[in-house]
Scaffold this motif. Structure first.
Motif, PDB file in Angstrom:
ATOM      1  N   MET A   3       0.585  -1.177  -0.070  1.00  0.00           N
ATOM      2  CA  MET A   3       0.200   0.057  -0.147  1.00  0.00           C
ATOM      3  C   MET A   3       0.764   1.180  -0.055  1.00  0.00           C
ATOM      4  SD  MET A   3      -3.158  -1.435   2.321  1.00  0.00           S
ATOM      5  CE  MET A   3      -4.041   0.670   1.975  1.00  0.00           C
ATOM      6  N   GLY A  24      -5.806   2.568  -3.449  1.00  0.00           N
ATOM      7  CA  GLY A  24      -6.827   2.871  -4.030  1.00  0.00           C
ATOM      8  C   GLY A  24      -7.419   2.636  -5.046  1.00  0.00           C
ATOM      9  N   ALA A  25      -8.253   2.329  -5.600  1.00  0.00           N
ATOM     10  CA  ALA A  25      -8.648   1.198  -6.846  1.00  0.00           C
ATOM     11  C   ALA A  25      -8.252   1.898  -8.241  1.00  0.00           C
ATOM     12  CB  ALA A  25     -10.128   1.307  -6.682  1.00  0.00           C
ATOM     13  N   ARG A  30      -3.237  -7.342  -4.407  1.00  0.00           N
ATOM     14  CA  ARG A  30      -4.673  -7.316  -3.930  1.00  0.00           C
ATOM     15  C   ARG A  30      -6.149  -7.252  -5.000  1.00  0.00           C
ATOM     16  NH1 ARG A  30      -4.871  -1.202  -1.011  1.00  0.00           N
ATOM     17  NH2 ARG A  30      -6.787  -2.574   0.332  1.00  0.00           N
ATOM     18  N   CYS A  78     -12.370   6.773   3.430  1.00  0.00           N
ATOM     19  CA  CYS A  78     -11.235   6.296   3.711  1.00  0.00           C
ATOM     20  C   CYS A  78     -11.017   7.880   2.755  1.00  0.00           C
ATOM     21  CB  CYS A  78     -11.748   5.267   2.675  1.00  0.00           C
ATOM     22  SG  CYS A  78      -9.735   4.223   1.673  1.00  0.00           S
ATOM     23  N   ASN A  79      -9.613   7.322   1.916  1.00  0.00           N
ATOM     24  CA  ASN A  79      -9.082   8.819   0.950  1.00  0.00           C
ATOM     25  C   ASN A  79      -9.778   8.119  -0.482  1.00  0.00           C
ATOM     26  OD1 ASN A  79      -6.485   9.385  -0.673  1.00  0.00           O
ATOM     27  ND2 ASN A  79      -7.591  10.994  -0.060  1.00  0.00           N
ATOM     28  N   ALA A  80     -10.346   8.593  -1.262  1.00  0.00           N
ATOM     29  CA  ALA A  80     -11.200   8.555  -2.782  1.00  0.00           C
ATOM     30  C   ALA A  80     -10.556   9.633  -3.255  1.00  0.00           C
ATOM     31  CB  ALA A  80     -12.517   8.178  -2.879  1.00  0.00           C
ATOM     32  N   ALA A  91      -5.240   8.547  -4.182  1.00  0.00           N
ATOM     33  CA  ALA A  91      -5.988   7.294  -4.906  1.00  0.00           C
ATOM     34  C   ALA A  91      -6.312   6.911  -6.218  1.00  0.00           C
ATOM     35  CB  ALA A  91      -7.388   7.202  -4.436  1.00  0.00           C
ATOM     36  N   THR A 109     -12.114  10.801  -6.843  1.00  0.00           N
ATOM     37  CA  THR A 109     -13.747  10.718  -7.375  1.00  0.00           C
ATOM     38  C   THR A 109     -14.285  11.144  -5.962  1.00  0.00           C
ATOM     39  OG1 THR A 109     -13.192   8.237  -6.291  1.00  0.00           O
ATOM     40  CG2 THR A 109     -12.706   8.496  -8.406  1.00  0.00           C
ATOM     41  N   GLN A 153      -6.915   5.837   6.442  1.00  0.00           N
ATOM     42  CA  GLN A 153      -6.731   6.680   5.331  1.00  0.00           C
ATOM     43  C   GLN A 153      -7.152   8.308   5.272  1.00  0.00           C
ATOM     44  OE1 GLN A 153      -7.486   3.527   5.215  1.00  0.00           O
ATOM     45  NE2 GLN A 153      -6.557   2.330   3.705  1.00  0.00           N
ATOM     46  N   ASP A 211     -14.599   0.305  -4.649  1.00  0.00           N
ATOM     47  CA  ASP A 211     -13.074  -0.675  -5.637  1.00  0.00           C
ATOM     48  C   ASP A 211     -13.950  -1.393  -6.038  1.00  0.00           C
ATOM     49  OD1 ASP A 211     -12.411   0.223  -2.678  1.00  0.00           O
ATOM     50  OD2 ASP A 211     -10.872  -0.151  -3.462  1.00  0.00           O
ATOM     51  N   ASN A 239     -16.351  -1.248  -0.864  1.00  0.00           N
ATOM     52  CA  ASN A 239     -15.695   0.180  -0.689  1.00  0.00           C
ATOM     53  C   ASN A 239     -14.857   0.113   0.461  1.00  0.00           C
ATOM     54  OD1 ASN A 239     -14.185   2.888  -1.415  1.00  0.00           O
ATOM     55  ND2 ASN A 239     -15.180   3.799   0.749  1.00  0.00           N
ATOM     56  N   LYS A 240     -14.126   0.774   1.463  1.00  0.00           N
ATOM     57  CA  LYS A 240     -13.950   0.558   1.960  1.00  0.00           C
ATOM     58  C   LYS A 240     -14.312   0.185   3.287  1.00  0.00           C
ATOM     59  CE  LYS A 240      -9.236   0.901   3.004  1.00  0.00           C
ATOM     60  NZ  LYS A 240      -9.465  -0.465   2.700  1.00  0.00           N
ATOM     61  N   PHE A 274     -12.690  -4.277   3.039  1.00  0.00           N
ATOM     62  CA  PHE A 274     -13.573  -4.166   2.348  1.00  0.00           C
ATOM     63  C   PHE A 274     -15.197  -4.090   3.085  1.00  0.00           C
ATOM     64  CE2 PHE A 274      -9.737  -3.986  -0.139  1.00  0.00           C
ATOM     65  CZ  PHE A 274      -9.863  -2.245  -0.717  1.00  0.00           C
TER      66      PHE A 274
HETATM   67  O1  MRU Z   1      -7.212  -0.006   0.993  1.00  0.00           O
HETATM   68  P1  MRU Z   1      -7.307   1.198  -0.180  1.00  0.00           P
HETATM   69  O2  MRU Z   1      -6.569   2.499   0.676  1.00  0.00           O
HETATM   70  O3  MRU Z   1      -6.555   0.940  -1.041  1.00  0.00           O
HETATM   71  O4  MRU Z   1      -8.726   1.524   0.207  1.00  0.00           O
HETATM   72  C1  MRU Z   1      -9.129   2.914  -1.008  1.00  0.00           C
HETATM   73  C2  MRU Z   1     -10.965   2.424  -1.048  1.00  0.00           C
HETATM   74  O5  MRU Z   1     -11.409   1.893  -0.584  1.00  0.00           O
HETATM   75  C3  MRU Z   1     -11.012   4.310  -1.975  1.00  0.00           C
HETATM   76  O6  MRU Z   1     -12.631   4.279  -1.149  1.00  0.00           O
HETATM   77  C4  MRU Z   1     -11.414   3.219  -3.471  1.00  0.00           C
HETATM   78  O7  MRU Z   1     -10.462   2.465  -3.644  1.00  0.00           O
HETATM   79  C5  MRU Z   1     -12.211   4.569  -4.522  1.00  0.00           C
HETATM   80  S1  MRU Z   1     -10.312   5.870  -4.964  1.00  0.00           S
HETATM   81  C6  MRU Z   1     -10.737   6.786  -5.148  1.00  0.00           C
END
Ligand code: MRU
Length: 352
Positions: free
Chosen positions: A47, A51-52, A93, A163-165, A169, A175, A202, A243, A253-254, A320
């Protein structure tokens, strides 16, 4: 919006990739140089990049780096060895489908390109750069479409995210946080509430960092405070990323996103998912089929280096959860806002 502060988590420079080390933010801003596909696989798994959509971009460059390492003039041998690179990257992942989407697109490019191996390699680099450039444009479109679809009142909205979108990400705009950015640019944002997002924080580490970079007003809350904030009338809408979204509109999602959606429903607060079509897995009919990543128990056992529980407990650490389509007001995509059940109509627009 202060564009001079724009953040790019994946940077191609000369003949290698730089990644912002997202495990070190916000304390340290460090760049990690990646020159080999194996190192890219480790960076995704640990990591450093997450982020997707950002994982998709990183994997695309990982495919090119792997292709570059293959020394052969034989096309079949080249493709077989590239498939081996793809396999290693796919195993990093399991939940974010952008990883598989980007690898599939890179494999398709390799198979469809005619000519010497050196030409195929160059075409793969072009394809990785195209995926990155497209994602930046896509996220800007998601942000603007999402802004149009947000409630019209109040004039300045209080948005809650998880989380962080954000830029970190994705290729660089975000997003869910792209919607926030567009709202801030157009003076439609009062404030963002960001869940800290245990266990990896995040929200606290990354979303808060991005917002501070751009002067976006942000209030950080612990995950358990979100319901109270909604009950107190402090939130006009919830906007999260995804995700993997299945054909029926269920969205992974997270961890913690599902409970947010339930609470939003209970308080008649709109709940939006913002994601590019590269996050939609049209091959899966519904969310129960989405593989949910389970991560190391240390993430629950500890906060940072501090152990927070006694010896002798067991742990469960799903990264998730899946929010059913019925709890989602609309999905913001680069082609506009759609109801979850309308998502299937966008299938022909998905680029692979
Ligand atoms: O485990 P992570 O930090 O990769 O999870 C990220 C998320 O869940 C985000 O909300 C998702 O990937 C959307 S990122 C635009």
């Amino acid at each position: 919006m202060n564009l001079t502060n724009q953040v790019f988590p994946v940077i191609w420079q000369d003949d290698h990739v730089w990644l912002i080390d997202q495990n070190r933010l916000p304390g340290e801003y460090d760049l990690v140089q990646i020159s080999r596909s194996d190192d890219m696989a480790v960076a995704i798994k640990t990591m450093i990049v997450r982020g997707a959509p950002a994982i998709g971009v990183a994997a695309a460059y990982g495919m090119y780096l792997g292709a570059r390492e293959i020394i052969t003039a034989d096309r079949d041998q080249f493709l077989a060895r590239l498939e081996a690179v793809a396999k290693i990257l796919r195993e990093t992942r399991p939940t974010a489908v952008n990883l598989f989407w980007a690898i599939a697109r890179m494999m398709k490019v390799a198979r469809q390109t005619i000519g010497p191996i050196a030409h195929i390699k160059q075409t793969l680099l072009d394809a990785a750069q195209a995926i990155q450039a497209e994602d930046l444009q896509t996220c800007q479109a998601i942000g603007d479409h999402g802004l149009d679809a947000l409630p019209q009142t109040p004039a300045r909205l209080r948005l809650l995210t998880h989380c962080n979108a954000g830029a970190l990400a994705t290729a660089g705009y975000g997003t869910a946080l792209g919607v926030v950015r567009s709202a801030w640019r157009d003076d439609r944002l009062e404030r963002v509430y960001a869940d800290e997002t245990r266990p990896r924080l995040q929200g606290a580490r990354l979303t808060a960092w991005e917002c501070v970079q751009e002067g976006i007003p942000i209030t950080l809350i612990t995950d358990s405070m979100a319901a109270h904030c909604m009950q107190q009338g402090m939130v006009d809408a919830v906007v999260v990323g995804a995700d993997r979204i299945t054909a029926n509109g269920d969205a992974a999602n997270k961890i913690g996103t599902y409970s947010l959606a339930l609470v939003a429903k209970a308080h008649s607060i709109p709940f939006f998912v913002a994601a590019p079509l590269s996050t939609v897995d049209f091959a899966l009919s519904e969310g129960s089929h989405i593989p949910i990543e389970e991560r190391d128990s240390d993430e629950v056992r500890q906060i940072g280096e501090t152990v927070i529980c006694p010896v002798g407990v067991d742990f469960y650490n799903p990264a998730f959860d899946v929010t059913p389509a019925a709890l989602i007001t609309a999905i913001f995509t680069e082609h506009g806002a759609v109801k979850p059940h309308e998502l299937i109509h966008l299938k022909p627009k998905q680029v692979l």
